[in-house]
Design a protein around this motif. Sequence first.
Motif, PDB file in Angstrom:
ATOM      1  N   CYS A 160     -71.985  -4.420 -45.164  1.00  0.00           N
ATOM      2  CA  CYS A 160     -70.845  -5.273 -45.500  1.00  0.00           C
ATOM      3  C   CYS A 160     -69.746  -5.099 -44.462  1.00  0.00           C
ATOM      4  O   CYS A 160     -68.704  -4.472 -44.710  1.00  0.00           O
ATOM      5  N   ASP A 216     -73.760  -8.940 -53.374  1.00  0.00           N
ATOM      6  CA  ASP A 216     -73.223  -9.352 -52.082  1.00  0.00           C
ATOM      7  C   ASP A 216     -71.992  -8.500 -51.806  1.00  0.00           C
ATOM      8  O   ASP A 216     -71.624  -7.624 -52.582  1.00  0.00           O
ATOM      9  N   CYS A 217     -71.333  -8.755 -50.690  1.00  0.00           N
ATOM     10  CA  CYS A 217     -70.231  -7.877 -50.287  1.00  0.00           C
ATOM     11  C   CYS A 217     -68.955  -8.108 -51.089  1.00  0.00           C
ATOM     12  O   CYS A 217     -67.977  -7.385 -50.917  1.00  0.00           O
ATOM     13  N   GLN A 225     -71.377  -1.472 -56.214  1.00  0.00           N
ATOM     14  CA  GLN A 225     -71.952  -1.812 -54.913  1.00  0.00           C
ATOM     15  C   GLN A 225     -72.723  -0.626 -54.321  1.00  0.00           C
ATOM     16  O   GLN A 225     -72.221   0.502 -54.301  1.00  0.00           O
ATOM     17  N   ARG A 261     -75.342  -4.797 -48.298  1.00  0.00           N
ATOM     18  CA  ARG A 261     -75.553  -6.146 -48.803  1.00  0.00           C
ATOM     19  C   ARG A 261     -77.001  -6.228 -49.294  1.00  0.00           C
ATOM     20  O   ARG A 261     -77.935  -5.940 -48.541  1.00  0.00           O
ATOM     21  N   THR A 262     -77.182  -6.551 -50.522  1.00  0.00           N
ATOM     22  CA  THR A 262     -78.528  -6.622 -51.101  1.00  0.00           C
ATOM     23  C   THR A 262     -78.694  -7.956 -51.827  1.00  0.00           C
ATOM     24  O   THR A 262     -77.708  -8.658 -52.084  1.00  0.00           O
ATOM     25  N   GLY A 303     -76.371  -8.586 -41.837  1.00  0.00           N
ATOM     26  CA  GLY A 303     -77.079  -8.944 -43.055  1.00  0.00           C
ATOM     27  C   GLY A 303     -77.427  -7.742 -43.903  1.00  0.00           C
ATOM     28  O   GLY A 303     -77.946  -7.891 -45.013  1.00  0.00           O
TER      29      GLY A 303
END
Length: 281
Positions: free
Chosen positions: A194, A141-142, A149, A136-137, A191
């Motif tokens: 994912c 997002d996931c 990704q 997750r960056t 956080g």
Amino acid sequence: MWRSNESGFTVVELALVMVIVAMVVGVFSQMLISANQSASISKAKVEISRNMHNSMDAIETDVRQASRFKVSSYDGEDTFATDKNFSGATPREWRYRSNPYSSSAITDPEKNSLILLQYATNMGRGADSREIVYLRTPKFDCGANKTQQPKYKKIVIYFLKNGELHRRTIYNDLVDFSSYPPAPYSGSAAGYFCMNSLDADKFKDRAMKLREDSILATGVSEFKINYYDGKTLISKNSDAPDSDKKALDGADNVEITLTIQSPSKQVSDSQTLMIRKINNL
């Protein structure tokens, strides 16, 4: 006059019997020793064969799942893996032409290391339901398209230590790239990965702890690694440990030679296997 009719063994007869008994015992003892030696040799052959099979099978599986052959375990580009088995302000670094457990001598048979970059999965090696661990960056997002990704990475290292073939897994450090300069990630695992919170915490605990090596074989006298681009041997195999970080980028095949011998040195076996890198994850 009374005469005795009783008779006995003479000294010569007794000596002859003792010689015959000694010869029989010697023959049976030699037969027993030979049988024990044959059994020991057979057992050593079976043990060496099993270790050879297990070692080559593990290496072949890991090579096929690798995305790259690595010159270094920590290059500041796509691998930020710190070996937590080494303490100190400056952790020792793995190189494809040296390992922290060997001397720096060119003739040291234990100097070579096979360093493989892989994508980390949520389950261990060999599990059927493994899934790649995505990150997750701030940018992704996931729910992002998984073709874009970011994937969490790890390295798998094969190396010799005191005649033992080890397999070690080292996961990338958790680095927060949203800060400048990048700093260690200090937030919750959920956080960063994912996954749900529980699974993320479990994975982080597995990835961040000290790794115990898998010892695949003992009595290893040779672990030789040659890298190929197709059928062409990559000449930088023989370069110094500070070779260009991209020296092995063109490699798609690796040739592994493994020699194992018994503790008595009476039995040994050597096998060479050419493995093509086919990343199916």
